[in-house]
Design an enzyme around this catalytic site. Sequence first.
Site, short mmCIF file in Angstrom:
data_model
loop_
_atom_site.label_atom_id
_atom_site.label_comp_id
_atom_site.label_asym_id
_atom_site.label_seq_id
_atom_site.Cartn_x
_atom_site.Cartn_y
_atom_site.Cartn_z
N HIS A 12 5.70 -4.62 -10.31
CA HIS A 12 4.68 -5.21 -9.63
C HIS A 12 4.15 -4.80 -8.09
O HIS A 12 5.01 -3.90 -6.98
CB HIS A 12 4.64 -7.16 -8.88
CG HIS A 12 4.04 -7.33 -8.05
ND1 HIS A 12 3.62 -8.84 -8.02
CD2 HIS A 12 3.10 -6.71 -6.13
CE1 HIS A 12 2.76 -9.64 -7.23
NE2 HIS A 12 2.13 -8.49 -6.43
N HIS A 14 0.93 -2.45 -5.58
CA HIS A 14 -0.49 -2.34 -5.22
C HIS A 14 -0.63 -1.15 -4.96
O HIS A 14 0.33 -0.16 -3.95
CB HIS A 14 -0.59 -3.20 -3.52
CG HIS A 14 -0.25 -4.81 -4.13
ND1 HIS A 14 -1.82 -4.97 -4.36
CD2 HIS A 14 0.32 -5.74 -4.14
CE1 HIS A 14 -1.36 -6.84 -4.72
NE2 HIS A 14 -0.25 -6.57 -4.47
N LYS A 94 -3.45 -10.99 -13.73
CA LYS A 94 -3.00 -11.61 -12.58
C LYS A 94 -4.02 -12.49 -11.99
O LYS A 94 -5.45 -12.24 -11.88
CB LYS A 94 -3.11 -10.13 -12.13
CG LYS A 94 -2.62 -10.33 -10.35
CD LYS A 94 -0.54 -11.18 -10.00
CE LYS A 94 -0.52 -11.78 -8.77
NZ LYS A 94 -0.23 -11.05 -8.54
N HIS A 131 0.55 -15.31 -8.64
CA HIS A 131 1.02 -15.36 -7.14
C HIS A 131 1.12 -16.76 -6.70
O HIS A 131 0.18 -17.37 -6.96
CB HIS A 131 -0.04 -15.03 -6.44
CG HIS A 131 0.18 -14.53 -4.98
ND1 HIS A 131 0.60 -13.35 -4.71
CD2 HIS A 131 0.53 -15.46 -3.97
CE1 HIS A 131 0.42 -13.80 -2.68
NE2 HIS A 131 1.09 -15.21 -2.94
N HIS A 165 6.93 -12.17 -7.36
CA HIS A 165 7.73 -11.92 -6.19
C HIS A 165 8.51 -13.23 -5.52
O HIS A 165 7.62 -13.88 -4.72
CB HIS A 165 6.61 -11.44 -5.13
CG HIS A 165 5.13 -11.80 -5.30
ND1 HIS A 165 4.53 -12.94 -5.15
CD2 HIS A 165 3.99 -11.39 -5.09
CE1 HIS A 165 3.70 -13.43 -4.57
NE2 HIS A 165 2.71 -12.10 -4.81
N ASP A 237 6.16 -5.01 -5.29
CA ASP A 237 4.70 -6.07 -4.09
C ASP A 237 4.61 -4.78 -3.30
O ASP A 237 4.47 -4.87 -1.93
CB ASP A 237 5.19 -6.96 -3.22
CG ASP A 237 4.21 -7.96 -2.85
OD1 ASP A 237 2.98 -7.17 -3.41
OD2 ASP A 237 3.63 -8.36 -2.51
C1 NCD Z 1 -0.57 -7.82 -1.34
C2 NCD Z 1 -1.84 -7.31 -0.59
O1 NCD Z 1 -1.72 -6.68 -0.10
O2 NCD Z 1 -2.31 -6.31 -1.12
N1 NCD Z 1 -0.25 -8.37 -0.05
C3 NCD Z 1 1.10 -9.23 0.20
O3 NCD Z 1 1.30 -9.40 1.77
N2 NCD Z 1 2.11 -9.09 -1.22
C4 NCD Z 1 -1.03 -8.82 -1.89
C5 NCD Z 1 0.08 -9.78 -2.49
O4 NCD Z 1 0.43 -9.72 -3.11
O5 NCD Z 1 0.32 -10.81 -2.53
ZN ZN Z 2 1.63 -8.43 -4.56
#
Ligand code: NCD
Ligand code: ZN
Length: 335
Positions: A12, A14, A94, A131, A165, A237
């Site tokens: 996971h 970003h 997702k 999520h 998460h 995450d």
């Molecule tokens: C994530 C993001 O910034 O894209 N933020 C987070 O707090 N985890 C999005 C997500 O996974 O909720």
């Molecule tokens: Zn995330």
Amino acid sequence: MNLLLDAPLDMHLHLREQEMLHLVAPFSAVQFAGGVVMPNLIEPVDTLARLRAYRAAIHHACGAETFTPYMTLFFREYSREELIAAKDEIIGLKLYPAGITTQSEAGVRDFDRIGATVALLEELDIPLLVHGETSGFVMDREREFLPVYQWLAETFPRLRMVMEHITTAAAVEFLEKFDNVAATVTLHHLMITLGDVAGGLLRPDLFCKPIAKTPRDREALRRAVFGGHSRLLFGSDSAPHPRHKKECCGCAAGVFSAPVALPMLVQLFEEAECLERLPAFISGNAQRFYRIAPPAKTVELRREAWLVPDLYGSVRPFLAGQELRWSLSDEQGKG
Ligand code: NCD
Ligand code: ZN
């Protein structure tokens, strides 16, 4: 002392776009053989054309490193034709409830309408990544979402679903009910509680969704992960935001943990005296659940202390200013 890890995976992640992608992707690429890339870009990744362009940009940002981006499409109502066309290029869809976190406005507003698409996922054996938070009281959001997971798992019994998460003891318990449900666990949720976020001076670098919970919840996560639960998968995450979006009034949610992920995980498992269970958590469990075979890649860590920088470019990393006991052999890992 050195430690060799086979094909570590971050399930996971970003990676963002443009300059941010170029800043952050190398950290994941040196530490991991692959990662599940989240689709919540400013314009969500919800077409095959956009997905292909994003994947190409990720490859470009990773340079020569061996790193497989396991791509996801942002959940919306998809036709059978669209899903069949995408199946071989994605690891899953997702699903975000609308507005629940960063760049999720295009997410699901009405869960009564998702059934047709989820039925197609079940039929085509495409995993659903979720999520799982309601918009209720912030500490209760994950627990309140469990009935939705229950409904999905019961209505679509062959669907492979991942609770993303997870942060609560209740979610860990829920996992026992269904064999075809797995969950990702972040590094930061194994380490911090709400007390660390807001118990002293407010810590924007630790503010994320889902918010870190109670010591009891953290203990349940640690017990399950360090105990070797076979359906818990590491997913950092890692979610970078530039400092001006964090250290301001209206702090964006997300912890940028990519630069410290593997060294800190090794340290945690070592402290818990269960280093032998790390390979399953960071690779084996994910390979089995997702039925993936990542590229051959061995990542080497050295027992050599290093200081986590205060900033990487415009982004403050998780554990900034702290000394970690393990480092990546590759200098690039330190940025
Ligand atoms: C994530 C993001 O910034 O894209 N933020 C987070 O707090 N985890 C999005 C997500 O996974 O909720
Ligand atoms: Zn995330």
